[in-house]
Design an enzyme around this catalytic site. Structure first.
Site, PDB file in Angstrom:
ATOM      1  N   TYR A   1       0.875   3.194   5.225  1.00 55.70           N
ATOM      2  CA  TYR A   1       2.071   2.761   6.114  1.00 55.70           C
ATOM      3  C   TYR A   1       3.389   3.468   5.946  1.00 55.70           C
ATOM      4  O   TYR A   1       4.320   3.178   6.661  1.00 55.70           O
ATOM      5  CB  TYR A   1       2.544   1.454   5.751  1.00 55.70           C
TER       6      TYR A   1
ATOM      7  N   LYS B   1     -10.691  -0.382  -2.356  1.00 59.59           N
ATOM      8  CA  LYS B   1     -11.705   0.392  -1.509  1.00 59.59           C
ATOM      9  C   LYS B   1     -12.163   1.599  -2.542  1.00 59.59           C
ATOM     10  O   LYS B   1     -11.879   2.838  -2.081  1.00 59.59           O
ATOM     11  CB  LYS B   1     -11.672   0.559  -0.119  1.00 59.59           C
TER      12      LYS B   1
ATOM     13  N   ASP C   1     -14.189  -4.884   1.954  1.00 58.71           N
ATOM     14  CA  ASP C   1     -15.103  -5.440   3.196  1.00 58.71           C
ATOM     15  C   ASP C   1     -15.947  -6.479   2.530  1.00 58.71           C
ATOM     16  O   ASP C   1     -16.168  -7.570   3.431  1.00 58.71           O
ATOM     17  CB  ASP C   1     -16.202  -4.526   3.542  1.00 58.71           C
TER      18      ASP C   1
ATOM     19  N   ASP D   1      -2.344  -6.180   4.928  1.00 53.82           N
ATOM     20  CA  ASP D   1      -1.566  -6.245   6.497  1.00 53.82           C
ATOM     21  C   ASP D   1      -2.872  -7.013   7.142  1.00 53.82           C
ATOM     22  O   ASP D   1      -2.652  -8.109   7.736  1.00 53.82           O
ATOM     23  CB  ASP D   1      -1.546  -5.010   7.088  1.00 53.82           C
TER      24      ASP D   1
END
Ligand code: NAI
Length: 336
Positions: A123, A174, A207, A231
């Site tokens: 971001y 992740k 995920d 987000d």
């Protein structure tokens, strides 16, 4: 009287902020609003989506309630929301998602609070062209994760859990692929967790998290993650409890706080008296708690629940009601 900066925002912004200020006044909130214009409205009026007066007002008063701001897609000025979060280092984006009475959803008994790191990750908007040639365009984006910022948001999540009697913090990452950036976030999380032995700690790959949130959302309590994952997952969480029209958000730093609705400016329904003010109202309740007016927040919360249960006819169409922004506002005021 506590002075709070009010940025009505674009699109449905004026309709929902008018509703919220009306309800807060009726409930006896001791607030003096300092109104400022930002976003597309300010850009059209003053040629600047984030005028200096807005920054100065926030520097002086340190608390703001903000309606949604339109950000042009792809081109044009950069997001004012992101700029404000970075300028005041509002590193914690806090988004509760709780099942509400009478709101249709196949997901029951959801009660989670997502802490999203608000100033780093992808971001930061550091993008560049590697190749601009029309036939072989190639763009790159840089994600930033620091130990210091990770520690602040993860600590904020654990502190919240402890203060609010929550049992578990889930860290989402992740780190199997993005080993340096989200790997660092996970490493810091494991270190911070050692200081909170009273709170259960787990980590999940993003995920898997997305699937688990749909399969068994009740298993989540406090969730902490990096900016982009937060987000996406916080919108997913909103979807579990009735959508963007019913979830509030806080952006909190060490010495400033901004409370806002999580939805955008909804240009498709602007000016039609259809906008649901609930999301901004829930954000305003978080603001009231933040500035020490907890009883007023509680009174309004009860009035909202009563309105949802008894008088759904007065609610806006997005949550299955037959009413308008005005009828909902009046019904909550009547229930206070
Ligand atoms: P959006 O959230 O404005 O609208 C998505 C859908 O949800 C639309 O169908 C809209 O009518 C509906 N909706 C949103 N809020 C609602 C409410 N309170 N009551 C009833 N229905 C509601 O998202 P979209 O269309 O992607 O974005 C529009 C603009 O808002 C863009 O310029 C975007 O950059 C900006 N935006 C601003 C945010 C902020 O200020 N925090 C957050 C998200 C988007």
């Amino acid at each position: 009287m506590k002075k709070v900066v009010l940025i009505p925002g674009d699109g449905i912004g004026t309709e929902i902020t008018t509703s919220v200020t009306t309800i807060l006044e009726k409930a006896g909130a001791e607030i003096e609003w300092v109104e400022q214009t930002a976003g597309l409205t300010a850009y059209k009026e003053k040629g600047n989506p984030l005028p200096d007066e807005v920054i100065e007002a926030l520097e002086e008063h340190r608390v703001a309630l903000k309606g949604p701001l339109t950000t042009p897609v792809g081109t044009g000025f950069r997001s004012v929301n992101v700029a404000l979060r970075q300028k005041f280092n509002l590193y914690s984006n806090i988004r509760p998602a709780r099942t509400l009475p009478s709101i249709d959803s196949p997901f029951k008994n959801v009660d989670m609070v997502i802490f999203r790191e608000n100033t780093q990750g992808l971001y930061i908007g550091k993008e560049h062209w590697v190749e601009e040639d029309d036939t072989k365009k190639h763009a790159e984006s840089i994600a930033v994760v620091t130990q210091e910022a990770s520690k602040k948001i993860i600590t904020a999540a654990f502190e919240y859990a402890r203060e609010n009697g929550r049992k578990k913090v889930t860290l989402v990452h992740k780190a199997n692929i993005l080993k340096l950036t989200t790997g660092l976030f996970l490493e810091v999380g494991r270190q911070v967790a050692e200081d909170y032995s009273d709170i259960e700690f787990e980590d999940l790959i993003v995920d898997n998290m997305a699937m688990q949130m749909v399969m068994r959302p009740q298993r989540f309590d406090v969730v902490v993650t990096t900016n982009l994952f937060g987000d996406i997952l916080s919108d997913l969480a909103s979807g579990l409890v009735g959508g963007l029209g019913v979830t509030g958000a806080a952006n909190i730093g060490d010495d400033a706080a901004m409370f806002e609705a999580v939805h955008g400016s909804a240009p498709d329904i602007a000016g039609q008296n259809k906008a649901n003010p609930l999301a901004l109202l829930f954000s305003a309740l978080m603001m009231l708690e933040h500035i020490g007016q907890k009883q007023v927040a509680e009174d309004i919360r009860k009035a909202i629940y009563k309105t949802l249960v008894e008088r759904k006819v007065y609610c806006t169409p997005d949550i299955g009601g037959e009413g308008t922004t005005s009828t909902f506002t009046q019904a909550v005021c009547d229930n206070i």
